[in-house]
Design a protein around this motif. Structure first.
Motif, PDB file in Angstrom:
ATOM      1  N   UNK A   1       0.832  -1.210   0.000  1.00 52.13           N
ATOM      2  CA  UNK A   1       0.000   0.000   0.000  1.00 52.13           C
ATOM      3  C   UNK A   1       0.864   1.257   0.000  1.00 52.13           C
ATOM      4  N   UNK A   2       0.359   2.297  -0.591  1.00 45.94           N
ATOM      5  CA  UNK A   2       1.011   3.603  -0.502  1.00 45.94           C
ATOM      6  C   UNK A   2       0.478   4.330   0.735  1.00 45.94           C
ATOM      7  N   UNK A   3       1.137   5.422   1.096  1.00 45.71           N
ATOM      8  CA  UNK A   3       0.663   6.208   2.236  1.00 45.71           C
ATOM      9  C   UNK A   3      -0.760   6.715   1.972  1.00 45.71           C
ATOM     10  N   UNK A   4      -1.003   7.157   0.732  1.00 40.50           N
ATOM     11  CA  UNK A   4      -2.341   7.644   0.381  1.00 40.50           C
ATOM     12  C   UNK A   4      -3.366   6.515   0.442  1.00 40.50           C
ATOM     13  N   UNK A   5      -2.963   5.323   0.008  1.00 37.79           N
ATOM     14  CA  UNK A   5      -3.877   4.191   0.040  1.00 37.79           C
ATOM     15  C   UNK A   5      -4.261   3.800   1.456  1.00 37.79           C
ATOM     16  N   UNK A   6      -3.287   3.822   2.361  1.00 35.92           N
ATOM     17  CA  UNK A   6      -3.564   3.493   3.760  1.00 35.92           C
ATOM     18  C   UNK A   6      -4.507   4.523   4.378  1.00 35.92           C
ATOM     19  N   UNK A   7      -4.260   5.803   4.093  1.00 27.52           N
ATOM     20  CA  UNK A   7      -5.107   6.864   4.626  1.00 27.52           C
ATOM     21  C   UNK A   7      -6.540   6.755   4.100  1.00 27.52           C
ATOM     22  N   UNK A   8      -6.663   6.435   2.831  1.00 29.63           N
ATOM     23  CA  UNK A   8      -7.979   6.405   2.188  1.00 29.63           C
ATOM     24  C   UNK A   8      -8.757   5.144   2.535  1.00 29.63           C
ATOM     25  N   UNK A   9      -8.075   4.001   2.609  1.00 32.32           N
ATOM     26  CA  UNK A   9      -8.777   2.719   2.721  1.00 32.32           C
ATOM     27  C   UNK A   9      -8.404   1.884   3.944  1.00 32.32           C
ATOM     28  N   UNK A  10      -7.455   2.340   4.748  1.00 28.09           N
ATOM     29  CA  UNK A  10      -7.042   1.553   5.907  1.00 28.09           C
ATOM     30  C   UNK A  10      -8.012   1.690   7.069  1.00 28.09           C
ATOM     31  N   UNK A  11      -7.684   1.054   8.162  1.00 28.06           N
ATOM     32  CA  UNK A  11      -8.441   1.214   9.399  1.00 28.06           C
ATOM     33  C   UNK A  11      -7.612   2.045  10.366  1.00 28.06           C
ATOM     34  N   UNK A  12      -8.283   2.810  11.196  1.00 26.04           N
ATOM     35  CA  UNK A  12      -7.611   3.797  12.039  1.00 26.04           C
ATOM     36  C   UNK A  12      -6.473   3.210  12.865  1.00 26.04           C
ATOM     37  N   UNK A  13      -6.680   2.034  13.449  1.00 26.14           N
ATOM     38  CA  UNK A  13      -5.650   1.483  14.328  1.00 26.14           C
ATOM     39  C   UNK A  13      -4.396   1.094  13.548  1.00 26.14           C
ATOM     40  N   UNK A  14      -4.533   0.893  12.233  1.00 26.09           N
ATOM     41  CA  UNK A  14      -3.362   0.633  11.386  1.00 26.09           C
ATOM     42  C   UNK A  14      -2.771   1.940  10.863  1.00 26.09           C
ATOM     43  N   UNK A  15      -3.631   2.892  10.555  1.00 24.26           N
ATOM     44  CA  UNK A  15      -3.168   4.178  10.027  1.00 24.26           C
ATOM     45  C   UNK A  15      -2.247   4.877  11.027  1.00 24.26           C
ATOM     46  N   UNK A  16      -2.590   4.826  12.312  1.00 25.62           N
ATOM     47  CA  UNK A  16      -1.779   5.546  13.310  1.00 25.62           C
ATOM     48  C   UNK A  16      -0.402   4.925  13.517  1.00 25.62           C
ATOM     49  N   UNK A  17      -0.193   3.721  13.018  1.00 24.97           N
ATOM     50  CA  UNK A  17       1.155   3.136  13.079  1.00 24.97           C
ATOM     51  C   UNK A  17       2.115   3.902  12.174  1.00 24.97           C
ATOM     52  N   UNK A  18       1.598   4.409  11.069  1.00 22.99           N
ATOM     53  CA  UNK A  18       2.407   5.212  10.142  1.00 22.99           C
ATOM     54  C   UNK A  18       2.260   6.706  10.414  1.00 22.99           C
ATOM     55  N   UNK A  19       1.059   7.114  10.821  1.00 26.07           N
ATOM     56  CA  UNK A  19       0.774   8.527  11.079  1.00 26.07           C
ATOM     57  C   UNK A  19       0.287   8.668  12.521  1.00 26.07           C
ATOM     58  N   UNK A  20       1.214   8.758  13.487  1.00 22.78           N
ATOM     59  CA  UNK A  20       0.817   8.800  14.911  1.00 22.78           C
ATOM     60  C   UNK A  20      -0.113   9.959  15.259  1.00 22.78           C
ATOM     61  N   UNK A  21      -0.045  11.066  14.505  1.00 22.97           N
ATOM     62  CA  UNK A  21      -0.863  12.246  14.804  1.00 22.97           C
ATOM     63  C   UNK A  21      -2.216  12.214  14.088  1.00 22.97           C
ATOM     64  N   UNK A  22      -2.482  11.149  13.358  1.00 28.05           N
ATOM     65  CA  UNK A  22      -3.716  11.056  12.571  1.00 28.05           C
ATOM     66  C   UNK A  22      -4.939  11.129  13.476  1.00 28.05           C
ATOM     67  N   UNK A  23      -5.844  12.064  13.133  1.00 30.95           N
ATOM     68  CA  UNK A  23      -7.069  12.217  13.915  1.00 30.95           C
ATOM     69  C   UNK A  23      -8.096  12.963  13.083  1.00 30.95           C
ATOM     70  N   UNK A  24      -9.313  12.433  13.009  1.00 28.80           N
ATOM     71  CA  UNK A  24     -10.415  13.057  12.289  1.00 28.80           C
ATOM     72  C   UNK A  24     -11.542  13.305  13.287  1.00 28.80           C
ATOM     73  N   UNK A  25     -12.113  14.500  13.264  1.00 28.95           N
ATOM     74  CA  UNK A  25     -13.099  14.863  14.284  1.00 28.95           C
ATOM     75  C   UNK A  25     -14.202  15.721  13.663  1.00 28.95           C
ATOM     76  N   UNK A  26     -15.445  15.296  13.838  1.00 31.73           N
ATOM     77  CA  UNK A  26     -16.605  16.073  13.418  1.00 31.73           C
ATOM     78  C   UNK A  26     -17.412  16.430  14.660  1.00 31.73           C
ATOM     79  N   UNK A  27     -17.709  17.726  14.822  1.00 30.08           N
ATOM     80  CA  UNK A  27     -18.458  18.195  15.985  1.00 30.08           C
ATOM     81  C   UNK A  27     -19.653  19.014  15.511  1.00 30.08           C
TER      82      UNK A  27
END
Length: 302
Positions: A59-85
């Motif tokens: 997978x590419x970084x973009x592929x992981x971000x687009x189609x991965x699961x959060x607990x796997x994404x944060x292994x590559x992007x520790x600061x990854x966080x999406x929030x809707x309020x």
């Protein structure tokens, strides 16, 4: 395009890939990439790539971000966080909340985009149009909101903290992302130059008819807001860490809230308010009795 050799193509969520493929085939029926399986298809759209040293597909970084699961994404992007309020009722802290780390959904960009977009347009009140006798619900405001959300995602620096935050209030929508404006604020507002931070993510969104690569997305948003008579959107850059904030107000240029005449966003109603406004049977009968007596007096003097 960064190839993640410490991940496998199996780390891409198959259900998300299928959902993406369905949208792609609906937008571009008969596209030649439709014949590929769920291993070869990600390579065509940029979600996976062959690593030159071992000739294997990762997978590419973009592929992981687009189609991965959060607990796997944060292994590559520790600061990854999406929030809707969402705050449509002042008496309630959140009328709706969606976070990438909640564990009850994938937490990836594809699912976040469509979940949040549907929440943003749910209560937005704009006139529909008629074309050929058919109702057209996809107004310029809807298109502008799609552009704003996609623009936020493809320009996010996912290695910087605080994450993507989307806030929906009664009188405004605020969209924030980590990272500065690559073209500069002046050029971004002028348009004509496209330089997204995540070009492969932009490509994947473009393939399903979201966003464009002409550098005119933000100017189009301003044009739509002006045509609706709303206050001009505001773009603000913050530093240390770098952050871009887009505010889309739903107030008229005169300062009056749209809600005074025609709500742009329908506020949530507290169930307790309904209870306080109800009439008892006795109160209702008393009102009817007083009205009937008044009518009789009027008729008597006619």
């Amino acid at each position: 395009m960064k190839i993640l050799t410490n991940f496998s193509v199996d780390d891409l969520d198959i259900e998300t890939v299928r959902a993406y493929r369905n949208r792609h085939s609906s937008y571009r029926p008969g596209h030649p990439w439709g014949k590929f399986d769920n291993y070869d298809y990600p390579e065509r759209i940029g979600a996976a790539a062959v690593y030159n040293e071992d000739k294997k597909l990762y997978p590419t970084a973009a592929g992981l971000l687009m189609f991965g699961e959060e607990y796997k994404i944060v292994r590559e992007f520790p600061e990854y966080f999406l929030d809707y309020r969402e705050v449509l009722d002042p008496s309630i802290r959140w009328t709706d909340r969606l976070q990438s780390g909640s564990g009850d959904w994938t937490g990836n960009l594809f699912d976040f985009y469509f979940r949040v977009y549907n929440k943003l347009i749910k209560d937005v009140k704009v006139p529909f149009k008629i074309k050929g006798g058919d109702r057209i619900d996809d107004t310029p405001v809807h298109k502008a909101l799609r552009e704003a959300l996609a623009n936020c995602i493809v320009n996010t620096d996912f290695y910087v903290g605080r994450g993507v935050v989307v806030k929906k209030n009664i009188d405004e929508i605020i969209i924030e992302n980590p990272g500065s404006i690559r073209t500069g604020e002046e050029q971004m507002l002028k348009g004509g130059i496209s330089d997204p931070r995540n070009k492969t993510l932009m490509k994947m969104f473009n393939l399903i008819n979201i966003g464009e690569r002409a550098g005119s997305g933000v100017p189009n948003i301003y044009d739509v807001w002006e045509s609706e008579g709303w206050e001009k959107p505001v773009v603000k850059e913050e530093y240390s860490p770098d952050r871009t904030v887009l505010t889309l107000p739903f107030e008229t240029e005169t300062g009056d809230k749209i809600g005074d005449k025609k709500p742009a966003i329908k506020p949530a109603i507290n169930p307790n308010c309904r209870k306080r406004n109800r009439l008892s049977s006795r109160q209702f009968l008393n009102i009817c009795s007083r009205t009937l007596n008044t009518d009789r007096k009027v008729l008597k003097h006619c």
